[in-house]
Design an enzyme around this catalytic site. Sequence first.
Site, PDB file in Angstrom:
ATOM      1  N   TYR A   1      -3.348  -2.065  -1.114  1.00 28.92           N
ATOM      2  CA  TYR A   1      -3.856  -1.866  -2.476  1.00 28.92           C
ATOM      3  C   TYR A   1      -3.047  -0.802  -3.211  1.00 28.92           C
ATOM      4  O   TYR A   1      -2.660  -0.969  -4.371  1.00 28.92           O
ATOM      5  CB  TYR A   1      -5.331  -1.465  -2.370  1.00 28.92           C
ATOM      6  CG  TYR A   1      -6.060  -1.239  -3.665  1.00 28.92           C
ATOM      7  CD1 TYR A   1      -6.455  -2.302  -4.466  1.00 28.92           C
ATOM      8  CD2 TYR A   1      -6.394   0.050  -4.072  1.00 28.92           C
ATOM      9  CE1 TYR A   1      -7.157  -2.091  -5.644  1.00 28.92           C
ATOM     10  CE2 TYR A   1      -7.094   0.277  -5.233  1.00 28.92           C
ATOM     11  CZ  TYR A   1      -7.474  -0.793  -6.023  1.00 28.92           C
ATOM     12  OH  TYR A   1      -8.170  -0.577  -7.194  1.00 28.92           O
TER      13      TYR A   1
ATOM     14  N   LYS B   1      -0.789  -1.296  -6.579  1.00 26.69           N
ATOM     15  CA  LYS B   1      -1.137  -0.554  -7.788  1.00 26.69           C
ATOM     16  C   LYS B   1       0.003   0.370  -8.230  1.00 26.69           C
ATOM     17  O   LYS B   1       0.229   0.579  -9.424  1.00 26.69           O
ATOM     18  CB  LYS B   1      -2.411   0.254  -7.557  1.00 26.69           C
ATOM     19  CG  LYS B   1      -3.666  -0.597  -7.410  1.00 26.69           C
ATOM     20  CD  LYS B   1      -3.902  -1.493  -8.608  1.00 26.69           C
ATOM     21  CE  LYS B   1      -5.294  -2.086  -8.650  1.00 26.69           C
ATOM     22  NZ  LYS B   1      -5.469  -3.021  -9.791  1.00 26.69           N
TER      23      LYS B   1
END
Length: 287
Positions: A164, A168
Amino acid sequence: MAGVEGRVIAVTGAGGGLGREYALLLARSGAKVIVNDLGGARDGSGRGNTAADTVVAQIRDTGGEAVANYDSVATREGGAAVVQTALDTFGRIDGVVANAGILRDRTFHKMPAADWDAVLRVHLDGAFHVIRPAFPHLRDQRHGRIVVVTSTSGIYGNFGQANYAAAKSGLIGLIRTLAIEGRRHNILANAIAPLAATRMTEDIASAEVLEKLPPAHVAPVVGYLLTDESTETGSVLVAAGGNVHRVAQFQTRGVTFPEVPTIDQVAHRWREIVDLDGALPGTSPLA
């Protein structure tokens, strides 16, 4: 035009949580909204039309204009279909909010490649798959607004979120480049790192903390970045519980070695290299 009135804006992952807040606020502000949502679970499994349809119905019930799209942004075809829905329904595309995301948290040494790939496909590839087909239209009309949804995990890192965080962080690099390439075409690109109580955070923070983080606090910041009046570009904004601040990169004064140094010479001057006293805003050496 003023604000977002009359603008056509696609919001991915808009069937719930923050995406829903963005879509509802934009519609209340006069935008025509493409409500994209696959309708799957938090880990990306499953699909359905209910989530997107419910948000579209809410918008229409209050006099707004919206259309649902159920495609997965994890594929090029799905991303292109989101943009095509805007063109087919409203005849143009003015902005994109790349918000769709999934979570498959696990410590790095236990993370299977499938979980790495799935998260990057939705967050990072998914942003590309929607923004890329929209970009030529934004260039041709010399107007466009792009907001990608990053995370403090992508800025600072977070335990158990290597996939993640990597996705991001990649989105930050993407908007910085789009800001450079889009500047002369009046295309602005920014990133928002929201902290809010949604199904993505329901088991990450305590109920007491989440109570202070209503999603409604984030939406106006995203809304402003999509307005005609906004001149911000290439920036990363954190929005959480009413607090909004910008995060920027800085560079130290550093050390210049007149000749190729030895390892010992680098070690000797290491404190100077990393000393943040007198640091300045970071700039690309290629700029």
